[in-house]
Design a protein around this motif. Structure first.
Motif, PDB file in Angstrom:
ATOM      1  N   ASP A  85     -12.355  11.917  -2.344  1.00 51.24           N
ATOM      2  CA  ASP A  85     -12.234  12.969  -3.359  1.00 51.24           C
ATOM      3  C   ASP A  85     -11.489  12.475  -4.597  1.00 51.24           C
ATOM      4  OD1 ASP A  85     -10.312  12.777  -1.336  1.00 51.24           O
ATOM      5  OD2 ASP A  85      -9.411  14.703  -1.847  1.00 51.24           O
ATOM      6  N   HIS A  86     -10.853  11.312  -4.500  1.00 53.19           N
ATOM      7  CA  HIS A  86     -10.146  10.773  -5.663  1.00 53.19           C
ATOM      8  C   HIS A  86     -10.972   9.759  -6.454  1.00 53.19           C
ATOM      9  CE1 HIS A  86      -6.287  12.700  -5.158  1.00 53.19           C
ATOM     10  NE2 HIS A  86      -6.318  12.436  -3.878  1.00 53.19           N
ATOM     11  N   THR A  87     -12.193   9.468  -5.989  1.00 55.79           N
ATOM     12  CA  THR A  87     -12.998   8.442  -6.679  1.00 55.79           C
ATOM     13  C   THR A  87     -13.173   8.782  -8.159  1.00 55.79           C
ATOM     14  OG1 THR A  87     -14.219   8.214  -4.620  1.00 55.79           O
ATOM     15  CG2 THR A  87     -15.129   7.099  -6.536  1.00 55.79           C
TER      16      THR A  87
ATOM     17  N   LEU B  18       1.663  14.978 -15.712  1.00 55.36           N
ATOM     18  CA  LEU B  18       0.656  15.495 -14.786  1.00 55.36           C
ATOM     19  C   LEU B  18       0.188  14.381 -13.847  1.00 55.36           C
ATOM     20  CD1 LEU B  18      -1.286  17.930 -17.129  1.00 55.36           C
ATOM     21  CD2 LEU B  18       0.259  18.516 -15.248  1.00 55.36           C
ATOM     22  N   PHE B  19      -0.604  14.798 -12.907  1.00 59.55           N
ATOM     23  CA  PHE B  19      -1.032  13.945 -11.801  1.00 59.55           C
ATOM     24  C   PHE B  19      -1.406  12.502 -12.175  1.00 59.55           C
ATOM     25  CE2 PHE B  19      -4.769  12.740  -9.118  1.00 59.55           C
ATOM     26  CZ  PHE B  19      -4.050  12.401  -7.991  1.00 59.55           C
ATOM     27  N   HIS B  20      -2.391  12.342 -13.098  1.00 58.31           N
ATOM     28  CA  HIS B  20      -2.893  10.982 -13.355  1.00 58.31           C
ATOM     29  C   HIS B  20      -1.808  10.041 -13.880  1.00 58.31           C
ATOM     30  CE1 HIS B  20      -6.890  12.183 -12.440  1.00 58.31           C
ATOM     31  NE2 HIS B  20      -6.855  13.150 -13.339  1.00 58.31           N
TER      32      HIS B  20
ATOM     33  N   ILE C 193      -5.334   3.057  -1.335  1.00 60.44           N
ATOM     34  CA  ILE C 193      -6.248   3.490  -0.267  1.00 60.44           C
ATOM     35  C   ILE C 193      -6.113   5.004  -0.193  1.00 60.44           C
ATOM     36  CG2 ILE C 193      -6.714   3.336   2.216  1.00 60.44           C
ATOM     37  CD1 ILE C 193      -5.124   0.524   1.935  1.00 60.44           C
ATOM     38  N   ARG C 194      -7.181   5.699  -0.476  1.00 64.53           N
ATOM     39  CA  ARG C 194      -7.085   7.165  -0.511  1.00 64.53           C
ATOM     40  C   ARG C 194      -8.453   7.773  -0.265  1.00 64.53           C
ATOM     41  NH1 ARG C 194      -5.641   7.659  -6.973  1.00 64.53           N
ATOM     42  NH2 ARG C 194      -7.556   6.733  -7.772  1.00 64.53           N
ATOM     43  N   GLY C 195      -8.489   9.082  -0.207  1.00 64.44           N
ATOM     44  CA  GLY C 195      -9.730   9.789   0.108  1.00 64.44           C
ATOM     45  C   GLY C 195     -10.755   9.704  -1.010  1.00 64.44           C
TER      46      GLY C 195
ATOM     47  N   ILE D 136       6.144  10.890  -1.843  1.00 64.33           N
ATOM     48  CA  ILE D 136       5.900  12.332  -1.793  1.00 64.33           C
ATOM     49  C   ILE D 136       5.573  12.808  -3.213  1.00 64.33           C
ATOM     50  CG2 ILE D 136       6.957  14.576  -1.282  1.00 64.33           C
ATOM     51  CD1 ILE D 136       6.511  12.965   1.272  1.00 64.33           C
ATOM     52  N   GLU D 137       4.358  13.278  -3.393  1.00 60.99           N
ATOM     53  CA  GLU D 137       3.924  13.671  -4.740  1.00 60.99           C
ATOM     54  C   GLU D 137       4.210  15.154  -4.957  1.00 60.99           C
ATOM     55  OE1 GLU D 137       0.037  11.967  -5.785  1.00 60.99           O
ATOM     56  OE2 GLU D 137       1.305  10.216  -6.194  1.00 60.99           O
ATOM     57  N   ASN D 138       5.438  15.406  -5.318  1.00 58.86           N
ATOM     58  CA  ASN D 138       5.883  16.795  -5.435  1.00 58.86           C
ATOM     59  C   ASN D 138       5.970  17.265  -6.887  1.00 58.86           C
ATOM     60  OD1 ASN D 138       7.950  15.095  -6.029  1.00 58.86           O
ATOM     61  ND2 ASN D 138       9.520  16.196  -4.903  1.00 58.86           N
TER      62      ASN D 138
ATOM     63  N   ALA E 140       1.441  10.318 -13.559  1.00 57.04           N
ATOM     64  CA  ALA E 140       2.470  10.081 -12.535  1.00 57.04           C
ATOM     65  C   ALA E 140       1.985   9.064 -11.499  1.00 57.04           C
ATOM     66  CB  ALA E 140       2.840  11.399 -11.866  1.00 57.04           C
ATOM     67  N   VAL E 141       0.744   9.209 -11.058  1.00 61.20           N
ATOM     68  CA  VAL E 141       0.204   8.288 -10.048  1.00 61.20           C
ATOM     69  C   VAL E 141       0.181   6.861 -10.584  1.00 61.20           C
ATOM     70  CG1 VAL E 141      -1.940   7.610  -8.866  1.00 61.20           C
ATOM     71  CG2 VAL E 141      -1.172   9.979  -8.790  1.00 61.20           C
ATOM     72  N   VAL E 142      -0.324   6.704 -11.802  1.00 55.95           N
ATOM     73  CA  VAL E 142      -0.462   5.357 -12.366  1.00 55.95           C
ATOM     74  C   VAL E 142       0.912   4.706 -12.556  1.00 55.95           C
ATOM     75  CG1 VAL E 142      -1.168   4.063 -14.425  1.00 55.95           C
ATOM     76  CG2 VAL E 142      -2.678   5.803 -13.439  1.00 55.95           C
TER      77      VAL E 142
ATOM     78  N   THR F  42       0.860  -1.189   0.000  1.00 51.65           N
ATOM     79  CA  THR F  42       0.000   0.000   0.000  1.00 51.65           C
ATOM     80  C   THR F  42       0.891   1.232   0.000  1.00 51.65           C
ATOM     81  OG1 THR F  42      -0.059   0.237   2.400  1.00 51.65           O
ATOM     82  CG2 THR F  42      -1.701  -1.231   1.421  1.00 51.65           C
ATOM     83  N   ARG F  43       0.260   2.360  -0.199  1.00 54.24           N
ATOM     84  CA  ARG F  43       1.080   3.578  -0.187  1.00 54.24           C
ATOM     85  C   ARG F  43       0.276   4.732   0.369  1.00 54.24           C
ATOM     86  NH1 ARG F  43      -2.312   6.646  -3.176  1.00 54.24           N
ATOM     87  NH2 ARG F  43      -2.360   6.213  -5.405  1.00 54.24           N
ATOM     88  N   PHE F  44       1.017   5.714   0.843  1.00 54.61           N
ATOM     89  CA  PHE F  44       0.437   6.997   1.226  1.00 54.61           C
ATOM     90  C   PHE F  44       1.144   7.991   0.314  1.00 54.61           C
ATOM     91  CE2 PHE F  44       0.574  10.664   4.432  1.00 54.61           C
ATOM     92  CZ  PHE F  44      -0.714  11.065   4.139  1.00 54.61           C
ATOM     93  N   ALA F  45       0.350   8.783  -0.404  1.00 55.85           N
ATOM     94  CA  ALA F  45       0.945   9.614  -1.452  1.00 55.85           C
ATOM     95  C   ALA F  45       0.600  11.089  -1.282  1.00 55.85           C
ATOM     96  CB  ALA F  45       0.472   9.102  -2.818  1.00 55.85           C
ATOM     97  N   PRO F  46       1.047  11.689  -0.203  1.00 48.84           N
ATOM     98  CA  PRO F  46       0.665  13.081   0.046  1.00 48.84           C
ATOM     99  C   PRO F  46       1.402  14.075  -0.848  1.00 48.84           C
ATOM    100  CG  PRO F  46       2.258  12.376   1.685  1.00 48.84           C
ATOM    101  CD  PRO F  46       1.952  11.171   0.851  1.00 48.84           C
ATOM    102  N   SER F  47       0.747  15.177  -1.111  1.00 52.65           N
ATOM    103  CA  SER F  47       1.399  16.282  -1.818  1.00 52.65           C
ATOM    104  C   SER F  47       1.903  17.244  -0.752  1.00 52.65           C
ATOM    105  CB  SER F  47       0.392  16.992  -2.722  1.00 52.65           C
ATOM    106  OG  SER F  47      -0.219  16.054  -3.564  1.00 52.65           O
ATOM    107  N   PRO F  48       3.191  17.555  -0.767  1.00 52.81           N
ATOM    108  CA  PRO F  48       3.737  18.416   0.300  1.00 52.81           C
ATOM    109  C   PRO F  48       3.491  19.887   0.010  1.00 52.81           C
ATOM    110  CG  PRO F  48       5.492  17.725  -1.156  1.00 52.81           C
ATOM    111  CD  PRO F  48       4.238  17.111  -1.703  1.00 52.81           C
TER     112      PRO F  48
HETATM  113  N1  GLU Z   1      -1.233  13.285  -3.953  1.00 51.15           N
HETATM  114  C1  GLU Z   1      -2.618  13.071  -3.831  1.00 51.15           C
HETATM  115  C2  GLU Z   1      -3.163  13.927  -2.697  1.00 51.15           C
HETATM  116  O1  GLU Z   1      -2.420  14.489  -1.962  1.00 51.15           O
HETATM  117  C3  GLU Z   1      -2.985  11.634  -3.541  1.00 51.15           C
HETATM  118  C4  GLU Z   1      -2.947  10.789  -4.756  1.00 51.15           C
HETATM  119  C5  GLU Z   1      -3.430   9.394  -4.534  1.00 51.15           C
HETATM  120  O2  GLU Z   1      -3.553   8.956  -3.380  1.00 51.15           O
HETATM  121  O3  GLU Z   1      -3.642   8.695  -5.513  1.00 51.15           O
HETATM  122  O4  GLU Z   1      -4.333  14.052  -2.532  1.00 51.15           O
END
Ligand code: GLU
Length: 435
Positions: free
Chosen positions: A175-177, A153-155, A171-173, A43-45, A157-159, A7-13
């Motif tokens: 708001d990403h659905t 861009l975001f999509h 596993i994420r919020g 870290i999604e920078n 990079a995430v994939v 799993t991962r946690f991918a926060p934007s700093p």
């Molecule tokens: N970096 C994104 C955020 O901070 C999360 C991306 C993801 O979990 O897929 O909301």
């Protein structure tokens, strides 16, 4: 051997993350550890302008404080070459294309961007929390996936990052659905498997509005500075929108790992409540050893108040360490080393009189004098005083003036406890003074 669950946690700093974000980290971590898997911090920078080192460090420190250790660490910005490789592959295979377009800044300048070639199909996926989600991707058009080969861009990079790291569960919020169908399309284009998704319901404040710094949710630092225990925050935040399905509420780190499961994550938005968090902390304080409790409370006490006997009295009245500091500042502990000053009228209980009060106090002194210094315990003091109150109309007529004479405070521990801490001589001297 590769872990079965990653799993991962991918926060934007781009700011200080509040508790809602850390709940996502906690759930990702717990799920990975429960399945003997790996937990990745990424870290999604990619937003170079808003991302800062300071926020990144804060996230790292906060996770450490919470006891969430990660098995691997990546920074999205370090993957530009990999992103580029996939962009080129997608262009070559006809899944993406370069497009010359007028810049959006009104300058009429032409700019090259990279768009995804949308196959316009229905995408459905099974969400661990929401169940089956179906979305038509037609409305998304040929969406932009990179500014150029070096600026994904975001999509995209995430994939790519999830694929390269072998992420099995995203596993994420919630708001990403709505981002998920786009990301699944990209996965298919690059030949990546679709991970399991779990979109966590929003965390709302007690007013049912979105959680924000102003509305109760503070960054982890704040809780650390207020003197919360990291395990209590871990426990309390894990309980925002999740429960183990039993009556047990107080969990250690390891117990949470064992108990965690998506099936008990509630589907509706979760409500965050700061008072409940204080309750969790108080319960965790109760579980500390005598030694730990003493050391911690002493840290917050001035030297003249570092009295071992008052530790239980303080412990009973606090829910976090800063409360100790507040008690000191408000002078609530002064009576332990300083004779209280008060107006004599305040010794009188309700409609009793000064005369009655004085005679009750005299009777107490006479009875307490018979106790030896060594027997001057709260239990013995209580027995003696209670015997006198039997003859009175109400207990308050005696217990109030005794308590007040000893503490000089409207609110304080009960008189027996104070008497024991003060000892025989000081107790009798304060009672005499009151008389
Ligand atoms: N970096 C994104 C955020 O901070 C999360 C991306 C993801 O979990 O897929 O909301």
């Amino acid at each position: 051997m590769k872990e079965k669950v990653i799993t991962r946690f991918a926060p934007s700093p781009t700011g200080y993350l509040h508790l809602g974000a850390y709940r996502t980290a906690i759930f990702s971590y717990l799920y990975a550890k429960k399945h003997n898997g790996a937990f990745v911090l990424r870290i999604e920078n990619t937003d170079r302008v808003r991302s800062t080192k300071e926020y990144e460090e804060n996230i790292i420190e906060s996770l450490k404080w919470l006891g969430l250790s990660y098995d691997r660490f990546y920074r999205q910005s370090e993957h530009v070459e990999t992103h580029k490789k996939y962009l080129e592959k997608m262009i070559k295979e006809g899944n993406a294309y370069l497009s010359q377009e007028e810049a959006k800044d009104g300058s009429k300048k032409m700019k090259e961007i990279i768009r995804f070639k949308n196959p316009n199909i229905d995408i459905s996926f099974e969400d661990e929390i929401k169940g089956k989600v179906v979305m038509n991707t037609k409305d998304l058009g040929n969406f932009v996936i990179a500014k150029n080969l070096n600026e994904p861009l975001f999509h995209l990079a995430v994939v790519v990052d999830d694929f390269e790291a072998g992420i099995t569960h995203v596993i994420r919020g919630e708001d990403h659905t709505s981002n998920t169908p786009r990301q699944i399309l990209i996965q298919r284009a690059i030949g990546a498997p679709t991970p399991v998704y779990a979109h966590l319901p929003l965390v709302l404040g007690p007013d049912k509005l979105k959680l924000s710094k102003r509305r109760g949710a503070q960054p982890i630092n704040y809780y650390k500075e207020m003197g919360f225990l990291p395990d209590a925050i871990l426990n309390g935040v894990a309980f925002i929108g999740w429960n183990p399905g039993t009556d047990q509420e107080i969990f250690t780190h390891d117990e949470l790992v064992k108990a965690f499961d998506f099936s008990k994550v509630q589907k509706s938005p979760a409500i965050f409540n700061e008072e409940k968090l204080e309750w969790f902390n108080k319960e965790h304080i109760k579980k500390l050893s005598v030694e730990e409790l003493k050391n911690k409370i002493f840290e917050y006490l001035p030297n003249n108040l570092k009295i071992e006997r008052i530790i239980p009295i303080i412990a009973e009245r606090i829910s976090k360490w800063n409360d100790v500091k507040d008690m000191v500042t408000r002078g609530e502990l002064d009576f332990f080393y300083k004779e209280p000053k008060y107006e004599k009228e305040k010794l009188i209980y309700k409609n009793s009189s000064l005369e009655k009060t004085a005679s009750n106090l005299k009777e107490s002194v006479m009875a307490l004098e018979k106790l030896s210094e060594k027997d001057f315990t709260k239990e013995n003091v209580k027995n003696i005083l209670m015997k006198i109150t039997d003859r009175l109309e109400s207990r308050g007529e005696l217990l109030h003036p005794v308590r007040y004479a000893l503490s000089g405070l409207d609110k304080s521990p009960d008189p027996f406890v104070i008497a024991e801490v003060l000892g025989k001589n000081e107790t009798l001297s304060r009672l005499q003074k009151a008389i």
